[in-house]
Scaffold this motif. Structure first.
Motif, PDB file in Angstrom:
ATOM      1  N   LEU A   1      -4.390   4.872   5.565  1.00 40.98           N
ATOM      2  CA  LEU A   1      -4.191   6.201   4.988  1.00 40.98           C
ATOM      3  C   LEU A   1      -3.056   6.958   5.677  1.00 40.98           C
ATOM      4  CD1 LEU A   1      -7.926   7.243   4.466  1.00 40.98           C
ATOM      5  CD2 LEU A   1      -6.262   6.723   2.674  1.00 40.98           C
ATOM      6  N   LYS A   2      -2.871   6.707   6.958  1.00 43.29           N
ATOM      7  CA  LYS A   2      -1.833   7.422   7.706  1.00 43.29           C
ATOM      8  C   LYS A   2      -0.536   6.636   7.843  1.00 43.29           C
ATOM      9  CE  LYS A   2      -5.265  10.184  10.137  1.00 43.29           C
ATOM     10  NZ  LYS A   2      -5.900  10.546  11.436  1.00 43.29           N
ATOM     11  N   GLY A   3      -0.485   5.478   7.167  1.00 46.69           N
ATOM     12  CA  GLY A   3       0.748   4.700   7.145  1.00 46.69           C
ATOM     13  C   GLY A   3       1.102   4.054   8.456  1.00 46.69           C
ATOM     14  N   ARG A   4       0.076   3.648   9.199  1.00 50.52           N
ATOM     15  CA  ARG A   4       0.343   3.056  10.515  1.00 50.52           C
ATOM     16  C   ARG A   4       0.350   1.537  10.500  1.00 50.52           C
ATOM     17  NH1 ARG A   4      -3.561   7.372  13.125  1.00 50.52           N
ATOM     18  NH2 ARG A   4      -5.150   5.786  12.680  1.00 50.52           N
TER      19      ARG A   4
ATOM     20  N   ASP B   1     -13.473  -0.945   7.930  1.00 46.74           N
ATOM     21  CA  ASP B   1     -13.894  -0.140   9.081  1.00 46.74           C
ATOM     22  C   ASP B   1     -13.065   1.136   9.126  1.00 46.74           C
ATOM     23  OD1 ASP B   1     -15.717  -2.068   9.805  1.00 46.74           O
ATOM     24  OD2 ASP B   1     -14.366  -3.046  11.241  1.00 46.74           O
ATOM     25  N   GLU B   2     -13.654   2.186   9.684  1.00 48.59           N
ATOM     26  CA  GLU B   2     -13.004   3.489   9.664  1.00 48.59           C
ATOM     27  C   GLU B   2     -11.625   3.466  10.330  1.00 48.59           C
ATOM     28  OE1 GLU B   2     -12.328   7.430   8.790  1.00 48.59           O
ATOM     29  OE2 GLU B   2     -13.759   6.003   7.962  1.00 48.59           O
ATOM     30  N   ASP B   3     -11.491   2.794  11.442  1.00 53.45           N
ATOM     31  CA  ASP B   3     -10.197   2.759  12.128  1.00 53.45           C
ATOM     32  C   ASP B   3      -9.122   2.128  11.247  1.00 53.45           C
ATOM     33  OD1 ASP B   3     -11.318   3.943  14.299  1.00 53.45           O
ATOM     34  OD2 ASP B   3     -11.485   2.116  15.508  1.00 53.45           O
ATOM     35  N   LEU B   4      -9.471   1.029  10.576  1.00 52.76           N
ATOM     36  CA  LEU B   4      -8.514   0.367   9.701  1.00 52.76           C
ATOM     37  C   LEU B   4      -8.200   1.227   8.486  1.00 52.76           C
ATOM     38  CD1 LEU B   4      -6.783  -2.102   9.134  1.00 52.76           C
ATOM     39  CD2 LEU B   4      -8.775  -3.208   8.087  1.00 52.76           C
ATOM     40  N   ARG B   5      -9.215   1.906   7.964  1.00 53.90           N
ATOM     41  CA  ARG B   5      -8.986   2.812   6.830  1.00 53.90           C
ATOM     42  C   ARG B   5      -7.977   3.889   7.212  1.00 53.90           C
ATOM     43  NH1 ARG B   5     -12.409   6.092   5.450  1.00 53.90           N
ATOM     44  NH2 ARG B   5     -11.914   6.280   3.250  1.00 53.90           N
ATOM     45  N   GLN B   6      -8.146   4.461   8.373  1.00 57.46           N
ATOM     46  CA  GLN B   6      -7.236   5.524   8.803  1.00 57.46           C
ATOM     47  C   GLN B   6      -5.823   4.998   9.027  1.00 57.46           C
ATOM     48  OE1 GLN B   6      -7.796   8.774   8.745  1.00 57.46           O
ATOM     49  NE2 GLN B   6      -9.808   8.252   7.896  1.00 57.46           N
ATOM     50  N   ASP B   7      -5.728   3.782   9.513  1.00 57.27           N
ATOM     51  CA  ASP B   7      -4.406   3.178   9.698  1.00 57.27           C
ATOM     52  C   ASP B   7      -3.662   3.082   8.367  1.00 57.27           C
ATOM     53  OD1 ASP B   7      -4.639   2.922  12.419  1.00 57.27           O
ATOM     54  OD2 ASP B   7      -5.286   0.830  12.363  1.00 57.27           O
TER      55      ASP B   7
ATOM     56  N   TYR C   1       0.803  -1.223   0.000  1.00 57.58           N
ATOM     57  CA  TYR C   1       0.000   0.000   0.000  1.00 57.58           C
ATOM     58  C   TYR C   1       0.838   1.277   0.000  1.00 57.58           C
ATOM     59  CZ  TYR C   1       0.655   1.179   4.971  1.00 57.58           C
ATOM     60  OH  TYR C   1       1.164   1.550   6.180  1.00 57.58           O
ATOM     61  N   LYS C   2       2.056   1.239   0.544  1.00 53.50           N
ATOM     62  CA  LYS C   2       2.872   2.451   0.598  1.00 53.50           C
ATOM     63  C   LYS C   2       3.333   2.900  -0.782  1.00 53.50           C
ATOM     64  CE  LYS C   2       4.422   1.922   5.362  1.00 53.50           C
ATOM     65  NZ  LYS C   2       5.582   1.770   6.278  1.00 53.50           N
TER      66      LYS C   2
END
Length: 238
Positions: A234-237, A226-232, A210-211
């Motif tokens: 998108l923010k490279g976590r 899920d939103e939490d996973l999406r943000q992870d 994904y990077k």
């Protein structure tokens, strides 16, 4: 009167002037370029399908080629709908192969997302899947022409819908750095469909890659997470 002339006349009779003005704006808004010099009659797809139903069985491939070479979008779109009908109703592998060869021979006229998306899946995708001819789609994906690449991506959806992802991963990775956002959307659309079939398979693929993905591809791919996973992601976590 030739069948081609009958089809053109039937489409002209169904033309809507307000739609003829709307269609070019619709294509540009969707970043789906149409060929320079294209014209639009303003015939909506349901009306085109009425014409297809009447003529597909008595129009020849040579006449379909004549329609495909037209500068009018609805002529080409209707020609491809008729070609799809012929492919789906073909009784022998020889007939199907003839239609696939015809499609590839005339692909220079299949030059926007609307024409590609309404034909590549049902003709090239089904053929490649049923005959195990993945090299056909690999070859298309490596051509310089963007619409050939799009054909390969759209056709691969036939594989993905049946739970086979290997070709998708290969083509998606190959085209990640393509400069056009339309390809980024197509790759993301395919990856999202992989997740619909097997979310663990998609997550495993994304963790590794994904990077290196364009933002558009990633957003489409993770759209149903899920939103939490999406943000992870998108923010490279991850």
């Amino acid at each position: 009167m030739s069948t081609v002339h009958e089809v053109k006349s039937a489409l002209q009779d169904l033309a809507l002037p307000e739609k003829a003005a709307f269609f070019p704006r619709f294509f540009k808004a969707g970043k789906g370029e149409y060929a320079e010099g294209d014209e639009f009659l303003g015939v909506i797809v349901p009306d085109q399908r009425k014409v297809v139903k009447e003529y597909w069985n008595r129009i020849s491939l040579e006449e379909i080629a004549e329609l495909l070479s037209s500068t009018i979008h609805e002529h080409r779109h209707c020609a491809l709908l008729m070609l799809v009908n012929k492919f789906e109703k073909a009784k022998t592998e020889k007939e199907k192969k003839e239609i696939v060869n015809f499609y590839l021979k005339h692909k220079k006229f299949i030059n926007n997302w609307d024409l590609v998306d309404n034909s590549a899946y049902k003709i090239l995708g089904r053929h490649a899947y049923e005959t195990k001819d993945d090299d056909l789609l690999r070859t298309l994906s490596r051509e310089e022409n963007m619409w050939s690449k799009r054909m390969a991506i759209v056709a691969t959806m036939f594989h993905v819908k049946r739970g086979e992802f290997s070709l998708l991963k290969e083509l998606a990775l190959y085209n990640l750095q393509h400069p056009h956002d339309l390809m980024h959307k197509a790759n993301g659309w395919l990856l999202r469909e992989m997740g619909n079939k097997n979310v663990a398979e998609l997550q495993h693929f994304l963790v590794k890659n994904y990077k290196n993905m364009p933002r558009t591809t990633l957003r489409y791919a993770i759209e149903k997470f899920d939103e939490d996973l999406r943000q992870d992601f998108l923010k490279g976590r991850i």
